[in-house]
Design an enzyme around this catalytic site. Structure first.
Site: not given
Ligand code: NAD
Length: 254
Positions: A141, A154
């Protein structure tokens, strides 16, 4: 078809960025293992891909549990014979100040975002070695390198993913295993919306403010992270390892 006949594991493939990566990889010829803790959303991703003519399977996974990770890798190898690509994406969004965060919060965020990523790398590495190499994409991120108010646990975990990426790239290069990271900015996902709600913000107003932070004056779409994950996973990035690609619409240039 940049992943023709490859086998890719995507952790957290049931939602947001993970789902978009699963769908894009499938379109590029990969079989996709949706490795998810949430059976319902994981199955939804599988159904979307299979309905679209792709090949996907759900394997239930808790990245924090090394036995669950071992079982996921064994089951994948039994069904698909090998693994070529691992995308570490599953996340625990644990926010707050250092005073807010309990020891349990710290354990949860590091167990999922750091140890969970390491568990998956540790377990796929012997499979990659057998086939002469592989590609790992860690979803980090911009939070790995900027400070944000009340984001301490985080952001600390995302910073750790950066070093996990560099150090494993160094250790695994001689096995022809590439390890790279993506640093997304604000991306429209269910997870990101929930973070804003948990922080007590109005999600619509919060998204508007986040959009303003980017030079492009909008939030990113999960598909815009998936296309970069595809690049890093594929042979197009064959001379890249240990690096980070920032995908944030220019939000962090200054
Ligand atoms: N959305 C954003 O703005 C953003 C920004 C920067 C980075 N990210 C990164 O992108 C990635 C995805 O984020 P997102 O926004 O799509 O999140 P999200 O919450 O929509 O999806 C995350 C998924 O991970 C699964 N999960 C959680 N714990 C788990 C575990 N212990 N084992 C297996 N699966 C598990 C959840 O069930 C969910 O389906 C993350 O690493 C997040 O840090 C997101």
């Amino acid at each position: 078809m940049r992943l023709h006949e490859k086998v890719s594991v995507v952790t957290g493939g049931g939602s947001g960025i993970g789902r978009a990566i699963c769908q894009r990889f499938s379109k590029e010829g990969s079989s996709v293992i949706v490795a998810e803790i949430n059976e319902e959303t994981g199955q939804e991703t599988v159904d979307l891909i299979n309905k679209d003519g792709g090949s996907a399977a759900l394997v239930l996974l808790d990245v924090t549990d090394i036995n669950s990770v071992n079982e996921m890798v064994s089951e994948t190898c039994e069904r698909f014979k090998t693994i070529d690509v691992l995308v570490n994406n599953a996340v625990a969004f644990v926010m707050g100040t250092v005073e807010d965060a309990s020891e349990e919060d710290w354990i949860r965020v590091f167990k999922t975002n750091v140890i969970g990523y390491a568990n998956c790398i540790k377990t796929v590495t012997p499979v990659f070695r057998k086939t002469g190499g592989g590609s790992i994409v860690n979803i980090a991120s911009v939070s790995a390198f900027i400070a944000q108010p009340k984001f301490v646990p985080y952001n600390a975990s995302k910073g750790a993913i950066s070093q996990l990426t560099r150090c494993t790239a160094l250790d695994l290069a001689s096995d022809n295993i590439r390890v790279n990271a993506i640093c997304p900015g604000s991306i429209e996902t269910a997870g990101a919306t929930q973070v804003n709600i948990d922080l007590g913000l109005d999600p619509v107003a919060a998204n508007k403010a986040l959009a303003e932070e980017a030079l492009m004056k909008r939030m990113g779409k999960p598909e815009e992270i998936a296309s970069v994950a595809l690049f890093l996973a594929s042979e197009d990035a064959s001379f890249m390892t240990g690096t980070h690609i920032v995908v944030d619409g220019g939000a962090t240039i200054d």
